[in-house]
Design an enzyme around this catalytic site. Structure first.
Site, PDB file in Angstrom:
ATOM      1  N   TYR A  65       0.849  -1.185   0.000  1.00 28.00           N
ATOM      2  CA  TYR A  65       0.000   0.000   0.000  1.00 28.00           C
ATOM      3  C   TYR A  65       0.891   1.243   0.000  1.00 28.00           C
ATOM      4  O   TYR A  65       1.648   1.483   0.922  1.00 28.00           O
ATOM      5  CB  TYR A  65      -0.923   0.028   1.215  1.00 28.00           C
ATOM      6  CG  TYR A  65      -1.897  -1.117   1.305  1.00 28.00           C
ATOM      7  CD1 TYR A  65      -2.208  -1.887   0.192  1.00 28.00           C
ATOM      8  CD2 TYR A  65      -2.512  -1.438   2.519  1.00 28.00           C
ATOM      9  CE1 TYR A  65      -3.116  -2.942   0.289  1.00 28.00           C
ATOM     10  CE2 TYR A  65      -3.419  -2.480   2.618  1.00 28.00           C
ATOM     11  CZ  TYR A  65      -3.700  -3.236   1.507  1.00 28.00           C
ATOM     12  OH  TYR A  65      -4.584  -4.287   1.599  1.00 28.00           O
ATOM     13  N   PRO A 213     -16.028  -5.041   2.493  1.00 32.17           N
ATOM     14  CA  PRO A 213     -17.332  -5.549   2.943  1.00 32.17           C
ATOM     15  C   PRO A 213     -18.506  -4.720   2.436  1.00 32.17           C
ATOM     16  O   PRO A 213     -19.658  -5.146   2.585  1.00 32.17           O
ATOM     17  CB  PRO A 213     -17.229  -5.490   4.473  1.00 32.17           C
ATOM     18  CG  PRO A 213     -16.280  -4.363   4.725  1.00 32.17           C
ATOM     19  CD  PRO A 213     -15.264  -4.455   3.621  1.00 32.17           C
TER      20      PRO A 213
END
Length: 357
Positions: A65, A213
């Site tokens: 990242y 999610p």
């Protein structure tokens, strides 16, 4: 544990080895990602410290990242928090990401190099949960796990996790050293793991950490009530031709119907669609700890509000029925990127790259 506002957030055990985390985690990727709207470091740090003040203690990052810069940012934030109260997860294994190309490496030497480098960037003496981010199928998983086991014995890593791993990889890895958590994409519109992966994890005592999610923001209104930025993550260059299929115009128009259904159900439960979608994931079991990320305090507080949404078995079925798999238009990721997913975790690689690349 020191008292703070977040004591109201439930704590759960992940895996069978003793790791305990907040029921809701925080995915840190977007705080430094070039694929999202950039934010200053001090804002990213304030979001992490705000999450902790609200009771989130489980923070997820990775060496890819940024790359690297996300771990540095998280490390700066950790200096403002009591280390013993934070559960820190990071990952290794993705060497670099380019257009239609994810280079993966899992040799023992690379495992150790990555771990020691992450410890320095994060400014910590140990990593609570260390994931194999993607599986290098040119290296037997037993060799990768063997080095991870040594890192646990040395106290540099407390618990081991896998991400996007196949059934066979999970079994073989777990036989070398207990796997504490499996990180996989899981949301109302991404449910492929429910049939075999989830049952296997529960048989082996492995916790499940769903990423994305909220369907990459779809259930928060992205593409519906919010415009999808032309230069944003969903159109980033490391995705084939810069797109997630479900957000392509031809599919998005069909998928908006699913969002409309969730809006109606959210009204019934006196919450927002994003809170209902996240509550659905949270209610999958005490061994399930989703890690939604955001760059906005307001969205973070909305996500935390999902913990107040209580759902019965009938509610869960009604929500699932509102977003039936057969009604979802488009694949979750493009045909190239999927080659690095769990479905292809046993596909031979050439030079550390899936052979389809």
């Amino acid at each position: 544990m020191a008292e703070h506002q977040g004591d109201r957030i439930p704590r759960v055990k992940v895996g069978a080895q003793g790791l305990e985390v907040s029921k809701l985690g925080f995915g840190c990727m977007g705080l430094t990602s070039i694929y999202y709207d950039p934010i200053p470091d001090e804002v990213g740090i304030s979001i992490i410290t705000h999450a902790f003040a609200k009771g989130i203690t489980f923070f997820d990052t990775s060496d890819i990242y940024g790359p690297k810069t996300n771990e540095i940012l998280v490390g700066k934030a950790l200096k403002k928090l009591p280390r013993e109260e934070v559960q820190l997860a990071t990952k290794f294994g993705v060497v670099k990401i380019e257009a239609d190309n994810m280079v993966i490496k899992g040799t023992p030497e690379y495992v150790r190099l990555c771990c020691e480098s992450s410890l320095k960037r994060l400014g910590v003496e140990y990593i609570d949960l260390y994931y194999v981010h993607r599986i290098d199928t040119s290296v037997p998983i037993e060799e990768t796990m063997g080095e991870l086991k040594k890192l646990v014995e040395e106290g540099k890593v407390k618990y081991i996790g896998l991400s996007e791993a196949s059934l066979d990889t999970i079994r073989r890895a777990h036989a070398i050293h207990p796997i504490t958590a499996l990180q996989m994409e899981w949301s109302l519109w991404t449910r492929e793991i429910e049939q075999e992966i989830v049952p296997l994890c529960r048989d082996l005592g492995i916790g499940i950490v769903p990423y994305s999610p909220l369907g990459h923001g779809f259930f928060g209104g992205k593409g519906v009530t919010e415009t999808v930025p032309a230069n944003g993550f969903l159109f980033s260059p490391f995705i084939s031709q810069g797109r997630f299929p479900r957000f392509q115009a031809k599919n998005l128009d069909k998928n908006k119907v699913l969002y409309a259904r969730m809006e109606k159900l959210a009204e019934k439960h006196n919450c927002s669609p994003v809170q209902l979608a996240l509550a659905w994931v949270l209610h999958q079991g005490d061994d399930v700890v989703p890690i939604p990320g955001t760059t906005k305090i307001k969205n973070l507080d909305d996500n935390i509000g999902s913990l107040r949404v209580k759902l019965t078995e009938e509610d869960m079925k009604e929500i699932s029925d509102a977003v039936p798999i057969d009604d979802i238009a488009g694949d979750r990721i493009d045909e190239h990127h999927v080659r690095c997913s769990w479905k292809y975790a046993n596909t031979p690689l050439r030079d550390g790259k899936p052979s389809a690349y």
